[in-house]
Enzyme design. Structure first.
Site, PDB file in Angstrom:
ATOM      1  CB  ILE A   6       6.514 -39.651   5.168  1.00 56.24           C
ATOM      2  CG1 ILE A   6       6.154 -40.577   6.329  1.00 56.24           C
ATOM      3  CG2 ILE A   6       7.956 -39.157   5.318  1.00 56.24           C
ATOM      4  CD1 ILE A   6       7.030 -41.826   6.405  1.00 56.24           C
ATOM      5  CB  THR A   7       6.598 -34.064   3.291  1.00 59.95           C
ATOM      6  OG1 THR A   7       7.372 -33.636   4.413  1.00 59.95           O
ATOM      7  CG2 THR A   7       5.122 -33.789   3.549  1.00 59.95           C
ATOM      8  N   GLY A   8       8.844 -35.523   1.679  1.00 54.88           N
ATOM      9  CA  GLY A   8      10.246 -35.844   1.415  1.00 54.88           C
ATOM     10  C   GLY A   8      10.485 -37.336   1.459  1.00 54.88           C
ATOM     11  CB  ALA A   9       8.112 -40.065   1.232  1.00 50.97           C
ATOM     12  CB  SER A  11      15.761 -39.641  -1.493  1.00 53.71           C
ATOM     13  OG  SER A  11      15.594 -38.274  -1.169  1.00 53.71           O
ATOM     14  N   GLY A  12      16.368 -40.614   1.255  1.00 56.15           N
ATOM     15  CA  GLY A  12      16.828 -40.307   2.602  1.00 56.15           C
ATOM     16  C   GLY A  12      16.016 -40.960   3.698  1.00 56.15           C
ATOM     17  CE1 TYR A 161      18.353 -28.194   6.168  1.00 53.86           C
ATOM     18  CE2 TYR A 161      19.643 -28.398   8.187  1.00 53.86           C
ATOM     19  CZ  TYR A 161      18.802 -28.952   7.239  1.00 53.86           C
ATOM     20  OH  TYR A 161      18.411 -30.272   7.356  1.00 53.86           O
TER      21      TYR A 161
END
Length: 278
Positions: A6-9, A11-12, A161
């Protein structure tokens, strides 16, 4: 035990999904840009994990770094069951990466495109496997201008975006056709309007309203993460590919996101931008 990256793992919804998947006993490979935040997030995941939790630091705004990440993954793991391209960025003003790519497009789409292309052999090796992209309802109304893909003219943060998220959906549509019969599926999803750190890029005058919105209207990262977890693991969607999900249901994306000719052209353009052989 499945291996899931998982990238961006840090936070969020990436962190929330990592906690959910690790608790079910899967091997998690958590990827993020900030090493300190990544280490802290991994420690949090390990508290309830029933399987191993690994970390890999990567600045997804750098194509060189993405290539290095892919090389490390290929060298370190003999299988990859889920690749979740979840990392995102939102820039109020136009910024270019060191590669000369508009930064919103670079992080939200091009990095995931390159990482996926470089890991396709690993995904195919022990299929079935799944490729996921965190998209957004902001793709509705978005356009792709191939003469100015990087918004050199008329830049707006929402426009950039939305364009990147439209590209996500077009790519999984095209990728699913190429992967037909391999056992590897590709889907994009909107997790809901989630109260995450991505809203921190908003201008100061919008932050009070966003703070109120987070409390009153936005869902938690944990709830948003369940969509990623569902698409990564649920047997009901094991054979579903080339689709756009809102939460846990297939929904028709915008008309622009269903244009196969545009999807094919976008892949050619991204192949050139990423420096891949044609």
């Amino acid at each position: 035990m499945k291996t899931m990256l998982i990238t961006g793992a840090s936070s969020g919804i990436g962190l929330a999904a990592a906690r959910q998947l690790a608790a079910d006993g899967h091997r998690l490979v958590m990827v993020a840009r900030d090493p300190e935040k990544l280490s802290a997030a991994a420690d949090l995941v390990r508290r309830t994990a029933a399987g191993p939790v690994d970390t890999l630091q990567c600045d997804l705004g750098s194509l060189t770094a993405v290539r290095e990440l892919a090389g490390t993954v290929r060298d370190s793991y003999d299988r990859l069951d889920v690749l979740a391209n979840n990392a995102g960025a939102f820039h109020m003003h136009r910024v270019e990466t060191g590669d000369g790519v508009e930064a919103t497009f670079a992080v939200n789409h091009l990095a995931g495109f390159l990482l996926t292309e470089l890991l396709l052999d690993l995904l195919r090796r022990d299929s079935p496997a799944r490729v996921l992209f965190t998209a957004s309802t902001m793709h509705y109304g978005a356009t792709l201008d191939f003469d100015d893909l990087g918004f050199r003219h008329g830049y707006s943060p929402n426009g950039a975006y939305g364009r990147a998220k439209l590209a996500n959906i077009l790519y999984v549509r095209e990728l699913s056709r190429r992967l037909a019969g391999t056992g590897v599926t590709a889907n994009a999803f909107h997790p809901g309007v989630v109260a995450t750190d991505i809203w921190n890029a908003a201008p100061w005058f919008a932050r009070p309203a966003l703070a109120l919105g987070k409390r009153a209207f936005m869902i938690s990262a944990e709830e948003g993460g369940r969509t990623l977890t569902y698409l990564a693991t649920d047997p009901d969607v094991a054979a579903v590919s080339g689709c756009y999900f809102q939460r846990d249901r297939v929904k028709a994306p915008s008309r622009a996101a269903q244009d196969d000719a545009t999807a094919t052209r976008l892949r050619r353009v991204c192949t050139e931008l990423a420096g891949l052989p044609g």
